[in-house]
Design a protein around this motif. Sequence first.
Motif, PDB file in Angstrom:
ATOM      1  N   ASN A 203      68.477  24.942  10.958  1.00 46.57           N
ATOM      2  CA  ASN A 203      68.464  24.248   9.891  1.00 46.57           C
ATOM      3  C   ASN A 203      70.126  23.823  10.045  1.00 46.57           C
ATOM      4  O   ASN A 203      71.046  24.067   8.967  1.00 46.57           O
ATOM      5  CB  ASN A 203      68.568  25.097   8.787  1.00 46.57           C
ATOM      6  N   ALA A 204      70.319  23.192  11.313  1.00 44.55           N
ATOM      7  CA  ALA A 204      71.760  23.106  11.501  1.00 44.55           C
ATOM      8  C   ALA A 204      72.559  21.634  11.189  1.00 44.55           C
ATOM      9  O   ALA A 204      71.701  20.839  10.854  1.00 44.55           O
ATOM     10  CB  ALA A 204      71.815  23.076  13.062  1.00 44.55           C
ATOM     11  N   LEU A 205      73.740  21.833  10.742  1.00 48.13           N
ATOM     12  CA  LEU A 205      74.467  20.617  10.478  1.00 48.13           C
ATOM     13  C   LEU A 205      74.422  19.604  12.044  1.00 48.13           C
ATOM     14  O   LEU A 205      74.472  18.356  11.860  1.00 48.13           O
ATOM     15  CB  LEU A 205      76.031  20.814  10.393  1.00 48.13           C
ATOM     16  N   GLY A 206      74.275  20.184  12.946  1.00 52.57           N
ATOM     17  CA  GLY A 206      74.459  19.422  14.425  1.00 52.57           C
ATOM     18  C   GLY A 206      73.014  19.022  14.900  1.00 52.57           C
ATOM     19  O   GLY A 206      71.970  19.279  14.387  1.00 52.57           O
ATOM     20  N   ASN A 207      73.284  18.324  16.023  1.00 53.38           N
ATOM     21  CA  ASN A 207      71.926  18.017  16.577  1.00 53.38           C
ATOM     22  C   ASN A 207      71.394  19.203  17.646  1.00 53.38           C
ATOM     23  O   ASN A 207      71.954  20.020  18.043  1.00 53.38           O
ATOM     24  CB  ASN A 207      72.252  16.748  17.692  1.00 53.38           C
ATOM     25  N   VAL A 208      70.252  18.990  17.892  1.00 58.44           N
ATOM     26  CA  VAL A 208      69.480  20.067  18.601  1.00 58.44           C
ATOM     27  C   VAL A 208      69.338  19.445  20.073  1.00 58.44           C
ATOM     28  O   VAL A 208      68.648  18.365  20.327  1.00 58.44           O
ATOM     29  CB  VAL A 208      68.212  20.726  18.217  1.00 58.44           C
ATOM     30  N   VAL A 209      69.675  19.897  21.354  1.00 61.28           N
ATOM     31  CA  VAL A 209      69.523  19.557  22.555  1.00 61.28           C
ATOM     32  C   VAL A 209      68.829  20.386  23.342  1.00 61.28           C
ATOM     33  O   VAL A 209      69.182  21.620  23.053  1.00 61.28           O
ATOM     34  CB  VAL A 209      70.860  19.144  23.130  1.00 61.28           C
ATOM     35  N   ASP A 210      68.375  19.915  24.435  1.00 60.88           N
ATOM     36  CA  ASP A 210      67.593  20.735  25.336  1.00 60.88           C
ATOM     37  C   ASP A 210      68.628  21.375  26.235  1.00 60.88           C
ATOM     38  O   ASP A 210      69.287  20.523  27.115  1.00 60.88           O
ATOM     39  CB  ASP A 210      66.674  20.250  26.235  1.00 60.88           C
ATOM     40  N   PRO A 211      68.996  22.851  26.423  1.00 59.32           N
ATOM     41  CA  PRO A 211      69.974  23.172  27.268  1.00 59.32           C
ATOM     42  C   PRO A 211      69.865  22.828  28.755  1.00 59.32           C
ATOM     43  O   PRO A 211      70.879  22.874  29.439  1.00 59.32           O
ATOM     44  CB  PRO A 211      70.273  24.733  26.830  1.00 59.32           C
ATOM     45  N   ALA A 212      68.489  22.822  29.228  1.00 59.72           N
ATOM     46  CA  ALA A 212      68.043  22.595  30.456  1.00 59.72           C
ATOM     47  C   ALA A 212      68.371  21.248  31.113  1.00 59.72           C
ATOM     48  O   ALA A 212      68.884  21.053  32.198  1.00 59.72           O
ATOM     49  CB  ALA A 212      66.615  22.882  30.956  1.00 59.72           C
ATOM     50  N   THR A 213      68.412  20.275  30.346  1.00 60.73           N
ATOM     51  CA  THR A 213      68.676  18.771  30.542  1.00 60.73           C
ATOM     52  C   THR A 213      70.020  18.293  29.919  1.00 60.73           C
ATOM     53  O   THR A 213      70.091  17.122  30.191  1.00 60.73           O
ATOM     54  CB  THR A 213      67.320  18.095  30.296  1.00 60.73           C
ATOM     55  N   GLY A 214      70.272  18.661  28.658  1.00 61.53           N
ATOM     56  CA  GLY A 214      71.233  17.934  27.936  1.00 61.53           C
ATOM     57  C   GLY A 214      70.569  16.997  26.925  1.00 61.53           C
ATOM     58  O   GLY A 214      71.380  16.398  26.323  1.00 61.53           O
ATOM     59  N   ALA A 215      69.175  16.552  27.149  1.00 62.32           N
ATOM     60  CA  ALA A 215      68.532  15.542  26.375  1.00 62.32           C
ATOM     61  C   ALA A 215      68.595  16.080  25.051  1.00 62.32           C
ATOM     62  O   ALA A 215      68.106  17.052  24.509  1.00 62.32           O
ATOM     63  CB  ALA A 215      67.511  15.086  26.786  1.00 62.32           C
ATOM     64  N   PRO A 216      68.775  14.943  24.235  1.00 62.71           N
ATOM     65  CA  PRO A 216      68.459  15.324  22.417  1.00 62.71           C
ATOM     66  C   PRO A 216      67.379  15.619  22.174  1.00 62.71           C
ATOM     67  O   PRO A 216      66.199  14.956  22.754  1.00 62.71           O
ATOM     68  CB  PRO A 216      69.079  14.013  21.790  1.00 62.71           C
ATOM     69  N   VAL A 217      66.834  16.495  21.326  1.00 62.57           N
ATOM     70  CA  VAL A 217      65.521  17.044  20.790  1.00 62.57           C
ATOM     71  C   VAL A 217      65.433  16.335  19.419  1.00 62.57           C
ATOM     72  O   VAL A 217      64.277  15.874  19.047  1.00 62.57           O
ATOM     73  CB  VAL A 217      65.233  18.281  20.894  1.00 62.57           C
ATOM     74  N   ALA A 218      66.402  16.752  18.368  1.00 59.17           N
ATOM     75  CA  ALA A 218      66.501  16.126  17.124  1.00 59.17           C
ATOM     76  C   ALA A 218      67.753  16.258  16.643  1.00 59.17           C
ATOM     77  O   ALA A 218      68.513  17.031  17.128  1.00 59.17           O
ATOM     78  CB  ALA A 218      65.204  17.273  16.271  1.00 59.17           C
ATOM     79  N   GLY A 219      68.039  15.387  15.564  1.00 55.85           N
ATOM     80  CA  GLY A 219      69.473  15.290  15.029  1.00 55.85           C
ATOM     81  C   GLY A 219      69.590  13.865  14.363  1.00 55.85           C
ATOM     82  O   GLY A 219      68.678  13.418  13.669  1.00 55.85           O
ATOM     83  N   ALA A 220      70.911  13.735  14.077  1.00 56.90           N
ATOM     84  CA  ALA A 220      71.250  12.573  13.080  1.00 56.90           C
ATOM     85  C   ALA A 220      70.701  11.146  13.994  1.00 56.90           C
ATOM     86  O   ALA A 220      70.767  10.949  14.738  1.00 56.90           O
ATOM     87  CB  ALA A 220      72.817  12.422  13.231  1.00 56.90           C
ATOM     88  N   LEU A 221      69.961  10.407  12.925  1.00 61.51           N
ATOM     89  CA  LEU A 221      69.318   9.227  13.424  1.00 61.51           C
ATOM     90  C   LEU A 221      70.024   8.153  13.644  1.00 61.51           C
ATOM     91  O   LEU A 221      71.293   7.964  12.848  1.00 61.51           O
ATOM     92  CB  LEU A 221      68.160   8.922  12.470  1.00 61.51           C
ATOM     93  N   ALA A 222      69.792   7.134  14.538  1.00 56.11           N
ATOM     94  CA  ALA A 222      70.530   5.941  14.498  1.00 56.11           C
ATOM     95  C   ALA A 222      70.263   5.139  13.156  1.00 56.11           C
ATOM     96  O   ALA A 222      69.290   5.623  12.636  1.00 56.11           O
ATOM     97  CB  ALA A 222      70.172   5.280  15.787  1.00 56.11           C
ATOM     98  N   GLN A 223      70.866   4.201  13.005  1.00 54.91           N
ATOM     99  CA  GLN A 223      70.731   3.382  11.767  1.00 54.91           C
ATOM    100  C   GLN A 223      69.298   2.894  11.660  1.00 54.91           C
ATOM    101  O   GLN A 223      68.608   2.674  10.641  1.00 54.91           O
ATOM    102  CB  GLN A 223      71.783   2.189  11.706  1.00 54.91           C
ATOM    103  N   ASP A 224      68.874   2.591  12.937  1.00 56.32           N
ATOM    104  CA  ASP A 224      67.143   1.889  12.679  1.00 56.32           C
ATOM    105  C   ASP A 224      66.237   2.999  12.379  1.00 56.32           C
ATOM    106  O   ASP A 224      65.048   2.701  12.247  1.00 56.32           O
ATOM    107  CB  ASP A 224      66.904   1.319  13.768  1.00 56.32           C
ATOM    108  N   GLY A 225      66.558   4.257  12.465  1.00 57.35           N
ATOM    109  CA  GLY A 225      65.840   5.302  11.993  1.00 57.35           C
ATOM    110  C   GLY A 225      64.680   5.617  13.250  1.00 57.35           C
ATOM    111  O   GLY A 225      63.671   6.388  13.082  1.00 57.35           O
ATOM    112  N   ARG A 226      64.760   5.229  14.366  1.00 55.79           N
ATOM    113  CA  ARG A 226      63.820   5.211  15.403  1.00 55.79           C
ATOM    114  C   ARG A 226      64.174   5.920  16.792  1.00 55.79           C
ATOM    115  O   ARG A 226      63.498   6.076  17.758  1.00 55.79           O
ATOM    116  CB  ARG A 226      63.220   3.894  15.570  1.00 55.79           C
ATOM    117  N   SER A 227      65.698   6.436  16.567  1.00 54.64           N
ATOM    118  CA  SER A 227      66.006   7.247  17.649  1.00 54.64           C
ATOM    119  C   SER A 227      67.262   8.199  17.199  1.00 54.64           C
ATOM    120  O   SER A 227      67.703   7.821  16.301  1.00 54.64           O
ATOM    121  CB  SER A 227      66.683   6.197  18.804  1.00 54.64           C
ATOM    122  N   ILE A 228      67.630   9.032  17.980  1.00 54.46           N
ATOM    123  CA  ILE A 228      68.690   9.840  17.733  1.00 54.46           C
ATOM    124  C   ILE A 228      69.909   9.180  18.006  1.00 54.46           C
ATOM    125  O   ILE A 228      70.163   8.340  19.107  1.00 54.46           O
ATOM    126  CB  ILE A 228      68.716  11.138  18.372  1.00 54.46           C
TER     127      ILE A 228
END
Length: 338
Positions: A203-228
């Motif tokens: 339940n974090a303030l920040g974004n969740v990323v995959d530690p193995a790849t650095g790829a975003p998993v979930a977090g603050a959405l872009a303004q279009d609401g379709r990507s991080i």
Amino acid sequence: MSGQVGSGVVTSGGECLGPLGGVAQIDGVYAASVTNEGAGTGCTVIVCPRGATGAVDVRGGAPASRETDLLRPEETVDVLHAVVLSGGSAFGLSASCGVAEELERRGIGVDVGVGRVPIVSSACLFDLACGAPDVRPTAADGARAAALALDGPHGPLACGNHGAGTGCTVGKFLGPERAMKSGLGEHVERAGKLVCGAVAAVNALGNVVDPATGAPVAGALAQDGRSIAVDADPIAAVAAAAPWLRSNTTISCVVTNARLTKAQATKVAQMSADAYAHAIMPTHTTNDGDTVFVMATGSVEAPVDAVGMLAVRALEGAIVRGAREARSAYGFTAASDL
């Protein structure tokens, strides 16, 4: 509220065999969740009836917790019977009272001469912005989760929108309207006979990323609401000190079959907190209540550093799984729908 449970036994192995099922595969450990999907809240309980060596590491600036001072190495009580992860903000601490009462009914606890006192530690997260803000986990919910854990049916915990993860969200530094749904995660790692598992409500303030790849998993959405919004600067947003910033906390419990003293378990808890830094950006802010509990059952001898490193791996997996397995709900989009 509905319930989900997990329990079982782990068999020993040789080389590192990677992820297993739930934490309750560790002998003597039981786990269950109670979920109120309509109200957007719930609780998750990890029980060790025989007692485990306990420890805690609190790095967030806004924790809601119970029985954390007792877990310090210098304190005299050296056993922990249950950890409760709950929604409901500070109100959710009621769930741990119900767990203690259920364990007492079953004769589980420290013998104090006139009865037994179960040692139950707890941490709560803020999920009042999901579902019904005036409905929180109660003592009855905690008692039911403890009973489900001990009585079964047994199996891995349900992840995502279950238990303490029911009302979890992440990526709130750009405002609640751009946050994403997260949830409860569980992951277990093994190296030979040593087992470390973790349960995390993300339940974090920040974004969740995959530690193995650095790829975003979930977090603050872009303004279009379709990507991080991967290029968003959290520093400027946090500096604005908006009132919704205090609605965060990632709470977790690491369970291991290692034999540890309280001081050693405390070091494992401190090392385990690295998983937050690897998988959540930013983390440990003044507006998060980040807390890591450790329960060590004591059946396997292992170097403390090896336990800590394996625990980091397990907790990283639990955090990422909590974000990946969440479903869109309460007006928040989940990673599975991007």
